[in-house]
Scaffold this active site. Structure first.
Site, mmCIF file in Angstrom:
data_model
loop_
_atom_site.group_PDB
_atom_site.id
_atom_site.type_symbol
_atom_site.label_atom_id
_atom_site.label_comp_id
_atom_site.label_asym_id
_atom_site.label_seq_id
_atom_site.Cartn_x
_atom_site.Cartn_y
_atom_site.Cartn_z
ATOM 1 N N ASP A 57 53.796 -48.376 15.035
ATOM 2 C CA ASP A 57 54.769 -47.614 15.501
ATOM 3 C C ASP A 57 54.957 -46.175 15.476
ATOM 4 O OD1 ASP A 57 56.455 -49.960 16.380
ATOM 5 O OD2 ASP A 57 57.430 -49.900 14.400
ATOM 6 N N LYS A 79 58.357 -47.059 18.749
ATOM 7 C CA LYS A 79 59.378 -46.358 19.768
ATOM 8 C C LYS A 79 60.379 -45.565 18.857
ATOM 9 C CE LYS A 79 61.157 -51.380 19.491
ATOM 10 N NZ LYS A 79 61.733 -51.478 18.427
ATOM 11 N N MET A 193 68.395 -44.087 9.848
ATOM 12 C CA MET A 193 68.709 -43.964 11.258
ATOM 13 C C MET A 193 70.250 -43.365 11.339
ATOM 14 S SD MET A 193 67.308 -47.227 12.854
ATOM 15 C CE MET A 193 67.465 -48.366 11.623
HETATM 16 N N1 SAH Z 1 61.147 -49.991 8.044
HETATM 17 C C1 SAH Z 1 61.482 -48.808 7.631
HETATM 18 C C2 SAH Z 1 62.875 -48.045 8.326
HETATM 19 C C3 SAH Z 1 62.485 -48.165 9.809
HETATM 20 S S1 SAH Z 1 64.237 -47.434 10.531
HETATM 21 C C4 SAH Z 1 61.444 -48.524 6.013
HETATM 22 O O1 SAH Z 1 61.634 -49.648 5.432
HETATM 23 O O2 SAH Z 1 61.677 -47.501 5.560
HETATM 24 C C5 SAH Z 1 63.767 -45.723 10.767
HETATM 25 C C6 SAH Z 1 64.308 -45.088 9.805
HETATM 26 O O3 SAH Z 1 63.961 -45.043 8.336
HETATM 27 C C7 SAH Z 1 64.548 -43.508 10.173
HETATM 28 O O4 SAH Z 1 65.394 -43.052 11.250
HETATM 29 C C8 SAH Z 1 65.027 -42.858 8.775
HETATM 30 O O5 SAH Z 1 66.249 -43.176 8.381
HETATM 31 C C9 SAH Z 1 63.981 -43.867 7.539
HETATM 32 N N2 SAH Z 1 62.821 -43.200 7.516
HETATM 33 C C10 SAH Z 1 61.558 -43.857 7.682
HETATM 34 N N3 SAH Z 1 60.717 -42.896 7.096
HETATM 35 C C11 SAH Z 1 61.207 -41.983 6.655
HETATM 36 C C12 SAH Z 1 60.885 -40.757 5.826
HETATM 37 N N4 SAH Z 1 59.528 -40.455 5.431
HETATM 38 N N5 SAH Z 1 61.877 -39.926 5.174
HETATM 39 C C13 SAH Z 1 63.294 -40.069 5.409
HETATM 40 N N6 SAH Z 1 63.576 -41.052 6.092
HETATM 41 C C14 SAH Z 1 62.640 -42.157 6.614
#
Ligand code: SAH
Length: 279
Positions: A57, A79, A193
């Site tokens: 992704d 995506k 998000m």
């Molecule tokens: N599966 C992922 C989340 C995916 S949804 C997890 O467990 O972290 C995508 C969202 O995750 C982004 O919009 C943001 O809100 C958050 N996110 C993912 N990586 C991030 C990062 N390095 N710093 C801050 N927010 C992050």
């Protein structure tokens, strides 16, 4: 009368050869962690080094991808909310097809696959398709962000519960969340998000009972070299985020624990500097 269910051995059909269908290969759903490649689990790293086909992704960075073995085929499947490279159905169909062709697949997602990663949907589809799969967990962005910027997500004096929620819009344009539950005192709320809807999120939390000076932070690109943490309150955070042009990926953290950030980030850095200074 004693009834035994099942077929009497005498009634068994004559032995017929099993159909010649090769079993599907394994799909491994791997959480890549929040960004810093050193936050991969050892299990995830080993799987990545062995992988033949990797479907990844947009949240998975180059450095993590660089840990894949030299022969691995890396396939980008999207995506971002604004740019859907492949639909969720198409991703699932591709995984099932590859597995049925006998090609093991490593499905690599940011954070943890089972936390806002649609890993649950993918695992369901694989189970229904009869494709064997396993899940290697990853550190979720909230855990990475908390540790990296100095916000303990729970704390006996400040937060006894922790809620992860998504701030993504529903089809009807509403942020469809349980606001009374999110606005409970003595809890930390982490919103994934939510950047685009930060003003709505803050105002709903205030409308449902949280004080407007409740500490709140937004952590952008947590654990990466260009990580930023912007701290304010429910009242001030939307303007601060706008002024600083905060962009996804970022997490919103709301609750008293945010107030610990200045002390803990500073103390953490000081502690980390000491061994080098002594050398
Ligand atoms: N599966 C992922 C989340 C995916 S949804 C997890 O467990 O972290 C995508 C969202 O995750 C982004 O919009 C943001 O809100 C958050 N996110 C993912 N990586 C991030 C990062 N390095 N710093 C801050 N927010 C992050």
């Amino acid at each position: 009368m004693h009834v035994v269910q099942g077929r009497h051995p005498a009634a068994a059909p004559p032995c017929s050869p099993a159909p010649e269908v090769a079993p599907a290969a394994m799909v491994t759903l791997v959480g890549a962690g929040p960004g810093d490649p050193e936050l991969l689990t050892i299990k995830a790293l080993k799987a990545l080094q062995r992988a033949q086909t990797v479907l990844y992704d947009h949240l998975v960075g180059e450095e993590v991808l660089g840990l894949a073995g030299p022969g691995a085929e890396l396939i980008y499947v999207g995506k971002e909310s604004s740019r859907h490279t492949m639909s969720q159905d198409a991703i699932i169909a591709l995984m099932v097809r590859l597995a049925r062709e006998g090609r093991p697949v490593l499905r690599l997602k940011g954070g943890d696959s089972y936390i806002f990663g649609r890993g649950g949907e993918e695992a369901q589809a694989l189970a229904l398709a009869g494709v064997p799969f396993q899940v290697i967990p990853g550190l979720s962005a909230a855990q990475g962000a908390g540790a990296s910027v100095g916000i303990p997500l729970t704390h006996r004096d400040h937060a006894r519960s922790l809620v992860f929620a998504t701030g993504h819009l529903r089809g009807n344009g509403e942020v469809d969340l349980d606001w009374p539950m999110l606005a409970r005192p003595r809890q930390t709320v982490v919103i994934y998000m939510g950047v685009a809807n930060l003003p709505v999120i803050c105002s709903r939390l205030i409308a449902h009972g949280l004080a407007s000076d409740t500490p709140a932070a937004i952590v952008e690109r947590a654990t990466l070299a260009d990580e930023r943490c912007i701290r304010g309150s429910l009242a001030t955070l939307p303007a601060l985020a706008r002024a600083n042009r905060v962009a996804p990926p970022a997490l919103i953290i709301v609750g008293q624990v945010v107030d610990l950030q200045p002390l803990l980030s500073q103390a953490g850095e000081t502690a980390m500097l000491q061994p080098a200074d002594a050398a």
